[in-house]
Design a protein around this motif. Sequence first.
Motif, PDB file in Angstrom:
ATOM      1  N   GLN A  66       0.781  -1.337   0.167  1.00 47.86           N
ATOM      2  CA  GLN A  66      -0.194   0.029  -0.031  1.00 47.86           C
ATOM      3  C   GLN A  66       0.908   1.252  -0.070  1.00 47.86           C
ATOM      4  O   GLN A  66       0.839   2.165   0.604  1.00 47.86           O
ATOM      5  CB  GLN A  66      -1.097   0.012   1.302  1.00 47.86           C
ATOM      6  N   ARG A  67       1.671   1.251  -0.880  1.00 47.24           N
ATOM      7  CA  ARG A  67       2.705   2.526  -0.890  1.00 47.24           C
ATOM      8  C   ARG A  67       2.156   3.749  -1.220  1.00 47.24           C
ATOM      9  O   ARG A  67       2.383   4.723  -0.846  1.00 47.24           O
ATOM     10  CB  ARG A  67       3.692   2.254  -2.090  1.00 47.24           C
ATOM     11  N   GLN A  68       0.975   3.665  -1.915  1.00 43.26           N
ATOM     12  CA  GLN A  68       0.154   4.763  -2.381  1.00 43.26           C
ATOM     13  C   GLN A  68      -0.245   5.719  -1.055  1.00 43.26           C
ATOM     14  O   GLN A  68      -0.560   6.696  -1.112  1.00 43.26           O
ATOM     15  CB  GLN A  68      -0.870   4.480  -3.377  1.00 43.26           C
ATOM     16  N   SER A  69      -0.578   4.913   0.030  1.00 47.40           N
ATOM     17  CA  SER A  69      -1.050   5.538   1.240  1.00 47.40           C
ATOM     18  C   SER A  69       0.027   6.567   1.633  1.00 47.40           C
ATOM     19  O   SER A  69      -0.444   7.810   2.425  1.00 47.40           O
ATOM     20  CB  SER A  69      -0.836   4.551   2.635  1.00 47.40           C
ATOM     21  N   ALA A  70       1.235   6.670   1.301  1.00 45.03           N
ATOM     22  CA  ALA A  70       2.178   7.839   1.623  1.00 45.03           C
ATOM     23  C   ALA A  70       2.140   8.826   0.823  1.00 45.03           C
ATOM     24  O   ALA A  70       2.806   9.912   0.775  1.00 45.03           O
ATOM     25  CB  ALA A  70       3.481   6.939   1.625  1.00 45.03           C
ATOM     26  N   GLU A 118      -5.782   5.672   1.959  1.00 44.67           N
ATOM     27  CA  GLU A 118      -5.441   4.830   1.086  1.00 44.67           C
ATOM     28  C   GLU A 118      -4.520   5.697  -0.045  1.00 44.67           C
ATOM     29  O   GLU A 118      -4.205   5.148  -1.186  1.00 44.67           O
ATOM     30  CB  GLU A 118      -6.636   4.101   0.278  1.00 44.67           C
ATOM     31  N   GLY A 119      -4.738   7.096  -0.072  1.00 42.05           N
ATOM     32  CA  GLY A 119      -3.728   7.734  -1.028  1.00 42.05           C
ATOM     33  C   GLY A 119      -4.519   8.171  -1.970  1.00 42.05           C
ATOM     34  O   GLY A 119      -3.838   8.465  -3.058  1.00 42.05           O
ATOM     35  N   LYS A 120      -6.003   8.488  -1.777  1.00 42.86           N
ATOM     36  CA  LYS A 120      -6.698   8.887  -2.853  1.00 42.86           C
ATOM     37  C   LYS A 120      -7.488  10.429  -2.484  1.00 42.86           C
ATOM     38  O   LYS A 120      -7.310  10.874  -1.497  1.00 42.86           O
ATOM     39  CB  LYS A 120      -7.829   8.044  -2.993  1.00 42.86           C
TER      40      LYS A 120
END
Lengths: 178, 434
Positions: A21-25, B192-194
Motif C-alpha cells: 500500500q505504498r500509495q498511502s504515503a 489509501e492515498g486517494k
Amino acid sequence: MLSNDSLAKIDAAIAKYPADQRQSAVMAALAIAQDEHGWLSVPLMDEVARRLGMPPIAVYEVASFYAMYNLGPTGRFKLTICTNLPCALQGASDAAAHLRERLGVGFGETTADGAFTLKEGECMGACGDAPVVLVNNKRMCVKMVPDALDGLVAELKAAADRGEGATGAAEAKEASGR
Amino acid sequence: MNAPSEFLDYGPDAVLMAGLTGRNWRLADYVQRGGYDALKRILSERIPPEQVVAEVKKSSLRGRGGAGFPTGLKWSFMPRNFPGEKYVVCNSDEGEPGTFKDRDILRYNPHALIEGMIIGGYAMGCARGYNYIHGEIWDVYERCEEALREAREAGFLGKDILGSGFSFELFNHHGYGAYICGEETALLESIEGKKGQPRFKPPFPASFGLYGKPTTINNTETFASVPWIIRNGGEWFANLGRPNNGGTKIFSVSGDVARPGNYELRLGTPFATLLELAGGVRGGRRLKAVIPGGSSMPVLPADVMMATDMDYDSIAKAGSMLGSGAVIVMDETRCMVKCLLRLSYFYYEESCGQCTPCREGTGWLWRVVDRIEHGKGRPEDLDLLNSVADNIQGRTICALGDAAAMPVRAFIKHFRDEFRHHIDHGRCVVAPYQ
C-alpha cells in the motif's frame, strides 16, 4: 529533484503502511516535496508518482483535492487566515481586513516583493484561539489581533529579506508582476 | 507548539482533561495519573475482548465526533473472527467549524487516545491502527509522533505487548486540508492515498473498510474516554451523565463569549451553566442564538437554549443536535443572514463534488444567501432556499449535503423576519459585525 533527505522522509512515510500500500504515503510525500521546493510542479509530482509506483494522474488528483498543497509558486511565506463563522465572531474579519491592507493584496494574491501570499482558510480546528493564521502550513499563530499581525509581518518580512521561507518566490514575483 | 493557553481549566467536572497543565503530556506524566493501568489490567487478567466491549456498552458512551452512535454497539459490529487484517482508525480530522477539543486531547493528553486505541484494537481483534490528524495542526501531529515513540519504547505498542501475546501497531496519518475527510469513508479513502470522496454505504466499514478490510472508526474523544471506562467501570462512567448519555463531554465554546475555550461537563448539565463557565456573553450583551453542536447543526434561539440541557437527547428534543459539542454563541448585535452566508460558503467550498445535489446545491444556497445579504434578495428567495435544501437533504452519498441544508432551514425557520427584512429593505435589522 528530491534531495536525499526528502527521499529518506518519504521512505519513512511508506514504512507506516502495509508493504503493498505504498500509495498511502502520497499525501506525506507531496507535503515533503512541497516543503523542499515550495510548490508542486508537474515534474516534481511525476517524481513522487515514480517513487510510489502510482500513475501520475492519481498523484495530480490528490494534489489538487487537498487545500494545503500549492499548485503554483507562492511568496516566501504563505499566510492562511481562517475567516469561518466562529473565528469571524472573535475578530477574524477585522484581522483579515488588516492583513489585506497591510500587505496590499487580496486573498489568493502575492505581494510584489515575493515575500507573502495571502490565503483565506477554512476551519483549522482552533476556534477558541481566534483569529488564527497559519504560516507555510506548519506554524499556527493564535489570537492574531492587529498588533500581533503587525509583529508577525515584520518578523517574516525580515526573514524573507534574508532569503528564508519557501523557495519559488522569485517565480511568484514574476507571476504577480504580469 | 504554542504556549499553553490559559484555558487549561476545563471546569470542575473534568475527567479526561483533569490535572492537565499543558506541559504534563508525556508518557511518564500520564502513567503518574493512572495512565495505561486499564491496558495493563486487561492484558494481565486476560479479560476477554467480549467483556471489554460489554463494559463499553454499559458505559453508554456515544460517539463524540458528531453522530452520537453508541460506541459499544459499533465495536460489536466488527467480525472478531474474520481471518486476516482488521483495522482500528481514529478520526482526529477535526474541522467542523466551532470544534477544537480533539486538538487539546492530542496535544495535552495524547496517551489517553493511544491507550484507548490499543484497548479498542484488543477488543476488536485488530493488530494495526491509524490516527488521522487534521492537516492544519502540524505541531500537534509532531507531538503525537513523539507520543507514539514513547509508547513503543515503553512496550505499550508493538509485538507481544507486556508479554501478553497481543500485538498492536499504531501510526499517525497527517491530513492536508479537506473538511470532507472527517466523513469516515472519505477518511479511509484518504489514508489509501486517494481523493477524500465518501464511499456509498452499505457496505459499512465494519465489513469493508480500510484496504477493503473490516475497520472501526471512532473520534478522538471517544477513544480517549475508553481508559477511564475500563479503569472505573462502565457503570461509573454512565452515572457521570444521564441514562443513554453516559459520561462527561468536552464542549468547545466559541463566538461571543468572554472566555472561549474547552469545558468538560457531565452530559445533562444545563446550557446556562456552560455559558457561565465561558464567562457569559461578551461585553454583557444579550444572547441571541446558539449553534449547539458544530456548524452543521440547526441553530436555536436564545430562549430555547437557556431552557435546554447539554446532552444528546435534550438537544434533539429542543430541535437541534449535540453533534461534536461545538457551541457557537451569537449575541444580539449579530446579523443572522451574514452568519448563515459564511457557513453556506464553507459548505460550497468543501463539497467534494461527487454528488450533483450537493455540488450544485451548495453553490445555489451560497449564491442566494449572498444576494439576500447584499440587498439583492427576491421575494421568492426564502422558498427557493428551502426548496434547494429539500433537494439536497437525504439525496447524497454522505452527510455533507445534510450539513449544508440543515443550517439554512433552521436559520430561516427561527429568524425568518430578519431574512424578510433583508429582502424587503435591502439591509440588516441589526448593525452587522465587521
